[in-house]
Motif scaffolding. Structure first.
Motif, PDB file in Angstrom:
ATOM      1  N   PHE A  22      60.551  44.400  44.245  1.00 51.64           N
ATOM      2  CA  PHE A  22      59.640  43.881  43.217  1.00 51.64           C
ATOM      3  C   PHE A  22      58.698  42.869  43.846  1.00 51.64           C
ATOM      4  O   PHE A  22      59.129  41.971  44.586  1.00 51.64           O
ATOM      5  CB  PHE A  22      60.437  43.241  42.075  1.00 51.64           C
ATOM      6  N   VAL A  23      57.416  43.017  43.563  1.00 50.03           N
ATOM      7  CA  VAL A  23      56.394  42.096  44.054  1.00 50.03           C
ATOM      8  C   VAL A  23      55.583  41.608  42.866  1.00 50.03           C
ATOM      9  O   VAL A  23      55.019  42.417  42.110  1.00 50.03           O
ATOM     10  CB  VAL A  23      55.460  42.768  45.092  1.00 50.03           C
ATOM     11  N   GLY A  24      55.544  40.306  42.683  1.00 52.36           N
ATOM     12  CA  GLY A  24      54.802  39.737  41.569  1.00 52.36           C
ATOM     13  C   GLY A  24      53.774  38.732  42.021  1.00 52.36           C
ATOM     14  O   GLY A  24      54.122  37.726  42.659  1.00 52.36           O
ATOM     15  N   LEU A  70      46.369  37.884  34.106  1.00 54.51           N
ATOM     16  CA  LEU A  70      47.285  36.932  34.719  1.00 54.51           C
ATOM     17  C   LEU A  70      48.713  37.408  34.486  1.00 54.51           C
ATOM     18  O   LEU A  70      49.118  37.673  33.344  1.00 54.51           O
ATOM     19  CB  LEU A  70      47.093  35.536  34.126  1.00 54.51           C
ATOM     20  N   PHE A  71      49.461  37.514  35.576  1.00 57.18           N
ATOM     21  CA  PHE A  71      50.887  37.852  35.523  1.00 57.18           C
ATOM     22  C   PHE A  71      51.690  36.602  35.879  1.00 57.18           C
ATOM     23  O   PHE A  71      51.439  35.960  36.914  1.00 57.18           O
ATOM     24  CB  PHE A  71      51.214  38.984  36.509  1.00 57.18           C
ATOM     25  N   GLU A  72      52.665  36.274  35.029  1.00 56.63           N
ATOM     26  CA  GLU A  72      53.547  35.136  35.262  1.00 56.63           C
ATOM     27  C   GLU A  72      54.997  35.610  35.158  1.00 56.63           C
ATOM     28  O   GLU A  72      55.313  36.494  34.343  1.00 56.63           O
ATOM     29  CB  GLU A  72      53.284  34.020  34.258  1.00 56.63           C
ATOM     30  N   PRO A  94      52.683  33.155  42.130  1.00 57.09           N
ATOM     31  CA  PRO A  94      53.439  34.417  42.172  1.00 57.09           C
ATOM     32  C   PRO A  94      54.954  34.200  42.060  1.00 57.09           C
ATOM     33  O   PRO A  94      55.431  33.069  42.015  1.00 57.09           O
ATOM     34  CB  PRO A  94      53.073  34.975  43.543  1.00 57.09           C
ATOM     35  N   TRP A  95      55.653  35.344  42.041  1.00 61.10           N
ATOM     36  CA  TRP A  95      57.103  35.293  41.943  1.00 61.10           C
ATOM     37  C   TRP A  95      57.712  34.970  43.318  1.00 61.10           C
ATOM     38  O   TRP A  95      57.488  35.667  44.301  1.00 61.10           O
ATOM     39  CB  TRP A  95      57.635  36.626  41.436  1.00 61.10           C
ATOM     40  N   PRO A  96      58.531  33.892  43.389  1.00 59.84           N
ATOM     41  CA  PRO A  96      59.134  33.516  44.682  1.00 59.84           C
ATOM     42  C   PRO A  96      60.399  34.339  44.949  1.00 59.84           C
ATOM     43  O   PRO A  96      61.517  33.933  44.615  1.00 59.84           O
ATOM     44  CB  PRO A  96      59.454  32.030  44.481  1.00 59.84           C
ATOM     45  N   GLU A  97      60.214  35.498  45.531  1.00 60.04           N
ATOM     46  CA  GLU A  97      61.347  36.388  45.766  1.00 60.04           C
ATOM     47  C   GLU A  97      62.333  35.761  46.738  1.00 60.04           C
ATOM     48  O   GLU A  97      61.946  35.133  47.733  1.00 60.04           O
ATOM     49  CB  GLU A  97      60.848  37.723  46.330  1.00 60.04           C
ATOM     50  N   SER A  98      63.601  35.946  46.453  1.00 60.12           N
ATOM     51  CA  SER A  98      64.664  35.469  47.336  1.00 60.12           C
ATOM     52  C   SER A  98      65.841  36.423  47.235  1.00 60.12           C
ATOM     53  O   SER A  98      65.876  37.304  46.356  1.00 60.12           O
ATOM     54  CB  SER A  98      65.094  34.031  46.963  1.00 60.12           C
ATOM     55  N   GLU A  99      66.813  36.239  48.101  1.00 61.67           N
ATOM     56  CA  GLU A  99      67.983  37.110  48.064  1.00 61.67           C
ATOM     57  C   GLU A  99      68.828  36.872  46.820  1.00 61.67           C
ATOM     58  O   GLU A  99      69.446  37.803  46.302  1.00 61.67           O
ATOM     59  CB  GLU A  99      68.834  36.877  49.328  1.00 61.67           C
ATOM     60  N   ASP A 100      68.850  35.630  46.340  1.00 57.11           N
ATOM     61  CA  ASP A 100      69.628  35.333  45.135  1.00 57.11           C
ATOM     62  C   ASP A 100      68.910  35.769  43.862  1.00 57.11           C
ATOM     63  O   ASP A 100      69.559  36.055  42.850  1.00 57.11           O
ATOM     64  CB  ASP A 100      69.926  33.836  45.063  1.00 57.11           C
ATOM     65  N   HIS A 101      67.573  35.805  43.903  1.00 53.94           N
ATOM     66  CA  HIS A 101      66.801  36.168  42.710  1.00 53.94           C
ATOM     67  C   HIS A 101      65.739  37.187  43.099  1.00 53.94           C
ATOM     68  O   HIS A 101      64.555  36.863  43.246  1.00 53.94           O
ATOM     69  CB  HIS A 101      66.134  34.916  42.096  1.00 53.94           C
ATOM     70  N   PRO A 102      66.140  38.427  43.286  1.00 49.65           N
ATOM     71  CA  PRO A 102      65.162  39.432  43.717  1.00 49.65           C
ATOM     72  C   PRO A 102      64.188  39.842  42.624  1.00 49.65           C
ATOM     73  O   PRO A 102      63.103  40.338  42.944  1.00 49.65           O
ATOM     74  CB  PRO A 102      66.049  40.612  44.128  1.00 49.65           C
ATOM     75  N   PHE A 157      61.952  37.497  33.063  1.00 54.39           N
ATOM     76  CA  PHE A 157      60.873  37.865  32.134  1.00 54.39           C
ATOM     77  C   PHE A 157      59.555  37.905  32.905  1.00 54.39           C
ATOM     78  O   PHE A 157      59.370  37.167  33.878  1.00 54.39           O
ATOM     79  CB  PHE A 157      60.757  36.867  30.967  1.00 54.39           C
ATOM     80  N   THR A 158      58.645  38.732  32.436  1.00 47.34           N
ATOM     81  CA  THR A 158      57.288  38.792  32.972  1.00 47.34           C
ATOM     82  C   THR A 158      56.308  38.680  31.809  1.00 47.34           C
ATOM     83  O   THR A 158      56.409  39.422  30.820  1.00 47.34           O
ATOM     84  CB  THR A 158      57.025  40.107  33.732  1.00 47.34           C
ATOM     85  N   ARG A 159      55.379  37.753  31.950  1.00 48.91           N
ATOM     86  CA  ARG A 159      54.363  37.548  30.914  1.00 48.91           C
ATOM     87  C   ARG A 159      53.011  38.052  31.420  1.00 48.91           C
ATOM     88  O   ARG A 159      52.588  37.707  32.523  1.00 48.91           O
ATOM     89  CB  ARG A 159      54.274  36.080  30.521  1.00 48.91           C
ATOM     90  N   VAL A 160      52.361  38.835  30.579  1.00 49.92           N
ATOM     91  CA  VAL A 160      51.049  39.407  30.913  1.00 49.92           C
ATOM     92  C   VAL A 160      50.024  38.834  29.947  1.00 49.92           C
ATOM     93  O   VAL A 160      50.185  38.943  28.725  1.00 49.92           O
ATOM     94  CB  VAL A 160      51.064  40.942  30.840  1.00 49.92           C
TER      95      VAL A 160
END
Length: 245
Positions: free
Chosen positions: A123-125, A182-184, A200-208, A212-215
């Motif tokens: 997932f890439v945000g 705008l994506f949040e 953007p979304w800070p991807e990590s191993e604990d929180h891939p 929720f995603t707001r558009v």
């Protein structure tokens, strides 16, 4: 004979005199009676008719004033009717455009809700685009979907992920005219329940994946107006702990 003729003449003269006398008395009696009848009628009708004014018509000036007033009233009413029609047409046009945009937001929300965790296509945000992977319900294959803003158009690109690579599936313009998008992305702490939004979304191993995603979209509307829409989608895979995969 002469004596009889004279008496006959006297009787005739007396008869004419009596006839004339009776006629005079009758005429006099009738005249007196009519005068007596007119006097009380006149006295009773005078209070009833004393307050009545004579009937007169409108003058030219009064007629012109009435016509001017009628013209002003009709102009005002016509302007109000035309304004109401324009407002009704604007509302219909806005509702039609908004309905089309709501359908596009519904498509985005369904893809986000069905997004899964695929490590080779994570997932890439970002603030202006989002990339996700989900299983296509028709082909039962993984599909990579990208929503992005290009030349003020919101575009949906989809490719099928196969062992041999990617195969183009769809390139579609969801909304042809977009002022901003705008994506949040939201993550809720499992213990404190605190909610934080990121872009953007800070991807990590604990929180891939986010919870929720707001558009947020802003589109040009009728007569120079701006239509703003917002939709929050729940990412179901984001609530699954990483160790349970």
């Amino acid at each position: 004979c002469a004596s009889l003729s004279g008496k006959h003449h006297d009787l005739r003269h007396l008869s004419d005199g009596l006839h004339d006398g009776c006629a005079d008395d009758t005429t006099h009696t009738t005249r007196v009676t009519m005068n007596d009848l007119q006097s009380p009628l006149t006295s009773h009708l005078s209070p009833l008719t004393s307050h009545l004014s004579p009937i007169t018509g409108l003058t030219l000036v009064e007629l012109m004033l009435v016509m001017s007033l009628f013209s002003v009233i009709m102009t005002t009413v016509t302007g109000l009717v035309q304004q109401g029609l324009r407002l009704s047409q604007q509302i219909d046009a806005t509702a039609s455009v908004t309905q089309a945009h709501e359908l596009a937001l519904g498509q985005i929300a369904r893809d986000l809700e069905q997004a899964g965790r695929l490590f080779r296509a994570p997932f890439v945000g970002a603030a202006d685009h989002v990339e996700l992977s989900r299983v296509d319900p028709a082909s039962r294959q993984w599909v990579r979907i990208v929503y992005r803003l290009e030349d003020h158009r919101l575009i949906r690109d989809a490719v099928t992920l196969t062992p041999d690579g990617e195969q183009p599936l769809e390139h579609r313009v969801l909304i042809p005219a977009v002022e901003s998008a705008l994506f949040e992305f939201c993550w809720r702490h499992p213990t404190t329940k605190a909610i934080t939004w990121h872009a953007p979304w800070p991807e990590s191993e604990d929180h891939p994946m986010p919870h929720f995603t707001r558009v947020r979209l802003a589109m040009p509307g009728p007569n120079g107006s701006t239509i703003q829409l917002e939709r929050i989608a729940r990412n179901l895979a984001g609530f699954v702990p990483v160790e349970e995969e």
